[in-house]
Scaffold this motif. Sequence first.
Motif, PDB file in Angstrom:
ATOM      1  N   TYR C 110      36.765  36.527  29.568  1.00 31.57           N
ATOM      2  CA  TYR C 110      37.383  37.515  30.451  1.00 31.57           C
ATOM      3  C   TYR C 110      36.419  38.642  30.785  1.00 31.57           C
ATOM      4  N   THR C 111      35.673  39.084  29.786  1.00 28.16           N
ATOM      5  CA  THR C 111      34.716  40.171  30.038  1.00 28.16           C
ATOM      6  C   THR C 111      33.729  39.782  31.131  1.00 28.16           C
ATOM      7  N   TRP C 112      33.134  38.610  30.978  1.00 25.08           N
ATOM      8  CA  TRP C 112      32.139  38.205  31.960  1.00 25.08           C
ATOM      9  C   TRP C 112      32.772  37.843  33.292  1.00 25.08           C
ATOM     10  N   ARG C 113      34.015  37.403  33.264  1.00 23.94           N
ATOM     11  CA  ARG C 113      34.681  37.136  34.549  1.00 23.94           C
ATOM     12  C   ARG C 113      34.809  38.439  35.326  1.00 23.94           C
ATOM     13  N   MET C 114      35.072  39.519  34.607  1.00 24.82           N
ATOM     14  CA  MET C 114      35.128  40.825  35.267  1.00 24.82           C
ATOM     15  C   MET C 114      33.757  41.225  35.771  1.00 24.82           C
ATOM     16  N   ILE C 115      32.761  41.066  34.898  1.00 24.05           N
ATOM     17  CA  ILE C 115      31.430  41.572  35.226  1.00 24.05           C
ATOM     18  C   ILE C 115      30.834  40.794  36.390  1.00 24.05           C
ATOM     19  N   ASP C 117      32.397  39.297  38.762  1.00 22.38           N
ATOM     20  CA  ASP C 117      33.271  39.207  39.930  1.00 22.38           C
ATOM     21  C   ASP C 117      32.500  39.549  41.193  1.00 22.38           C
ATOM     22  N   VAL C 118      32.717  38.745  42.231  1.00 21.98           N
ATOM     23  CA  VAL C 118      31.916  38.887  43.439  1.00 21.98           C
ATOM     24  C   VAL C 118      32.121  40.224  44.122  1.00 21.98           C
ATOM     25  N   GLY C 119      33.367  40.688  44.134  1.00 17.56           N
ATOM     26  CA  GLY C 119      33.607  41.923  44.876  1.00 17.56           C
ATOM     27  C   GLY C 119      33.690  43.150  43.992  1.00 17.56           C
ATOM     28  N   ARG C 120      34.294  42.979  42.820  1.00 17.95           N
ATOM     29  CA  ARG C 120      34.662  44.171  42.068  1.00 17.95           C
ATOM     30  C   ARG C 120      33.936  44.316  40.741  1.00 17.95           C
ATOM     31  N   GLY C 121      32.938  43.485  40.515  1.00 14.79           N
ATOM     32  CA  GLY C 121      32.227  43.576  39.249  1.00 14.79           C
ATOM     33  C   GLY C 121      31.069  44.550  39.318  1.00 14.79           C
ATOM     34  N   PRO C 122      30.630  45.025  38.142  1.00 13.61           N
ATOM     35  CA  PRO C 122      29.529  46.000  38.132  1.00 13.61           C
ATOM     36  C   PRO C 122      28.242  45.457  38.735  1.00 13.61           C
ATOM     37  N   GLY C 125      28.483  45.678  42.313  1.00 18.04           N
ATOM     38  CA  GLY C 125      28.325  47.065  42.739  1.00 18.04           C
ATOM     39  C   GLY C 125      26.864  47.482  42.781  1.00 18.04           C
ATOM     40  N   LEU C 138      30.215  33.202  40.078  1.00 23.39           N
ATOM     41  CA  LEU C 138      31.169  32.204  39.592  1.00 23.39           C
ATOM     42  C   LEU C 138      31.777  31.402  40.721  1.00 23.39           C
ATOM     43  N   THR C 223      36.479  31.553  32.939  1.00 18.19           N
ATOM     44  CA  THR C 223      35.735  32.100  34.079  1.00 18.19           C
ATOM     45  C   THR C 223      35.898  31.273  35.340  1.00 18.19           C
TER      46      THR C 223
END
Lengths: 490, 288, 283
Positions: C110-115, C117-122, C125, C138, C223
């Motif tokens: 889950y952590t890496w899925r967030m990180i 993320d194509v639009g909203r991950g760090p 950004g 991903l 992921t």
Amino acid sequence: MRRLAVIVGLVVLVVVSGLAARKFEGVTITVFTQPPPYIAKPVMMFAPDWEKTTGARVNLITAPWGELYTKMYASFSMGVAAYDIVIFPAAWLPDFAAAGFLVPLDDFIANDPYIQWDDILPVYRERIVSWEGKIYAVPLDGDCHIFYYRKDALENPEYQAKFKEKYGYDLPVPPKTWKQVRDIAEFFNGWDWDGDGEIEYGVVEPRRYAGQADWCFFSRAVGYVALPGQPGGLFFDPETMEPRINSPGHVRALEDYVEIIKYGVPGMINMDSGEIRSIFAAGLAAMAIDWGDIGVISETGEESTVRGKVGYAVLPGSDEVWNFAKGQWVKLPEPNQAGYLAFGGWVAGIAHNSQHKEAAYDFISYLSRPENSYVSVTTSETGFNPYRYSHFEKLSGWIGMGFSPEAAEAYLKAIKDTIGHPNVQPDLRIPGQARYFEAVDRALSRVVAGELSPKAALDEVAQIWNQITDSLGRDKQLLYYRLSLGLPPK
Amino acid sequence: MSTKTIRQGLRFLRLGSIYCFLIAWSFVVIAPLFWLITTSFKDKLDVYLGPKFIPWLDFRPTSKWWVRIFTIEKDTLLKPYANSLIIGSISALCSTLLGLAASYALTRFCFKFFFMKNDDIIFWFVSQRIMPPIIIVFAIYSMYQTLGLLDNHLGLILVYTAFNLPLSVWILSNFLSQLPRSIEEAALVDGAGPLTILFHIVIPMLSPSLTATFLLCFVFAWNDFLFALILTFSRAQTMPILIAAQHFQRGPQWWDISALSVLAVLPPVIITIALQKYFIKGLIPIGK
Amino acid sequence: MLTPGVLIVLLFSIFPLFFTLMLMFGQVIFSEGKMLIKFAGLANWQRLLQDQRFWNAVLVTLKIVVIAVTAEYVLGLILASLLYQRPFGSGFFRVLYVIPMLLTPIAVGYTWRMILDVGRGPIAGLLKRAGLSPVGWLTDPHVALYSIVLIDVWQWTPFMFLLLYAGLEAIPKDYLEAAEVDGASGWKKFIYVIMPLLAPSSIAAFLLRTIECFKIVDIIYITTGGGPGQATESLTLFGYNVGFRTFDLAYGATIAFSLFFMVLIAAMFFTILTRSLRGIRLE
């Protein structure tokens, strides 16, 4: 003497009425479904009162979505049921009923003064929960797909003028064909059209494997293949059981399904049906397809920035429909839109090997009766969508949830128009439904990833569908399919 | 410049480049953890509307998710946490002790089981680890159903003990085979029985290895997902399942997942810090 | 003394093995509420060997294992060597580096899925701020597999690090001193003295990590779910999807057994390597 008689009489009365009121004293029934809040929350909401009145106990057991089918099957095949009541997707009813896992409920319902069976919309009480003439479950939730759009985008006169300039026709609100949806999505993709400093996109739809994207695909296909008067366009030929999944109508729908990703929120292909709801409610897309959940989340959820800005409509369709009888496309004067009862809804059944069938039925009836089910469908995070006439008539519950009166009316109208649509299409309701859909789900994810072309993928699915049909018995499957469409046996 | 200065300069350079790499890797380790922790303090919209990096600068941190976990969700949270702790520690203890017994026997006595000699028996143990859990899982499910071991602590403890035993045997037998026999032989001559030797001589010498084994078994049991998923329903639910269950009908609840993950990682981290010294010493003779 | 251990492992391996064998050579039918297994010979195996999805899963799994385990070894070796020299603060680094391994794989997923993320991950950004175009970590079929490798390396390098560090610590100091006296230093010492002495630990580390990596499923499931398409579907995930999404237990058992077979071969390879090395080292 007189006084003694009166006292004895009173005592007897009290004792007898006490016994009568607690009719399931000491009984524990086990209810099995997915983890709270969705679907399990109503059970938790109503169990305490029911327990007080009947003296029984409700034991709620849950398992993640991916495990439900497996665990229910396991419980049914045990000597004594692990679960008395199972709350499951209506699509599994054929499998369970055909295998003899569920108790027929006709007698229970006939003798039940509270359930108001006729209040349930016909399409749910007749088509979703019955099998071979008997009723095997009670609906707790009504499911269909509707179309969502941002009013502040589509109804904006400045944008409408620009749209007309670019595409040569008035921006339809709501759109009635998938081609219009594509144009609108392209128009609203990649710029900040609501002035909040964030970039927005055209659509958001689920595309993730095992993420309920297959229902999204069928919603897009229904307008292309469900010609009024020709039942069975979505899945199989009702005369021969030949799969229709690779018809030119389905192929075109799949092409749309892939093309629109270009105009969707980035990362859409990894999103499942749950994630897109929050994305739409956070204001990132102009259009979406979903069950009733987006409406609830958008109008009442704390992550919503679009309260009051959402429009609700019946699913778009197409003015070109595939005519199976003639084997060619026909052009219609008005776009063909059909409702699709995706998923069928969650229903509650009693296990054949339960030892407390009466108590189980009593609790199910308690959950489904009009007053209580109204509370369920108008409480947030229950996951239950309206399925009774009475749910649509009273607005107070919806407003209490957080809907504005206009939004509540528009939302309920879209759902009602879909369910009551003359050309409404039921979901696939024959044994093996999970396997048929799994083949489609896989094909969809491969096409979206560019590994296969739409036609090749759907041809493969048709082959797999034939294999599944043959392994389950072609004649039997044909019979069940015709019954699910409301057609007489051949 | 004297050779001494050059040498000092080179040493600085070497030290500097060492630290560069160490700090770079530290960043690689910390950055995702930082994201995890900060997300547990974000509002829903702060997650959905683009990456917000620094608390108080990019977004306003909120403690509401943490508060909710410890108040409203207390019951849903505490049970899996307690379950994981109980099941993890007991199964790790059993794996370690049974592994000790087995490895001691395999390295001190001669066995012959059909064609399998000691070395082969050890390999058979390790091969159990090779079995993909997915094979086992269905079989154990039906086994447990008949035995009534589904959804309770004992069932999971047995499974984890059985599956971490190979690890335990592998580590302990390696260390035991390196242990100088002279002390034990001396004790034998003095008339001590095998059990006395075991308890008074071998175990004290082995304590670093035992702690290392215990820790590894605990971590593997604590973090297991597949067995816990299939073999439990709600009473014996463990932390990994709880975290996965935060994926609702609204999509992954990132904030809750992050908070729970941080909570879930605390016991292993605390145990590791406490047992740090033993951990390194205990694994030394592996592979020799 | 041996019996309890053997017994418990036997219990959990004999019956499941037997059950799996039955499933592999049979077909599962549900009728009248009961599960029956009908004999079907080699049908499942025939189907498996002709299944393109199976070979895809084999390729995906092999790619992940080879790249990830090698990368983990190299990084683990570097970290172990650096910390072996006991720079200031090495105790802190040691504990810090272990942490990724202690996180439950679901949480890591889950952590890496967030990180990622194509639009909203760090990372997205940061790319945007640098003016670069976003990367579908991903969601791009060409990149997804390497993202999985990246996550696995992040989580499991500590494992290699620990084993190799312990191995380094175990090298008697006299060997190293003797080598320095003989004139070897720096690189030479590393390659000709340290590495051979580290060989047993290296092989053990490779063995253990390879066995675990072959079974990779949690991270992929969270992921990418195996996608896009089939780009990241490992063998275990393939078996899981077949077993749980279609309830085709027989085929699922066949897939799982083929994985077992592959891992067994890899394990035997490493074990033979260890034994021959042991033979060599006796001189």
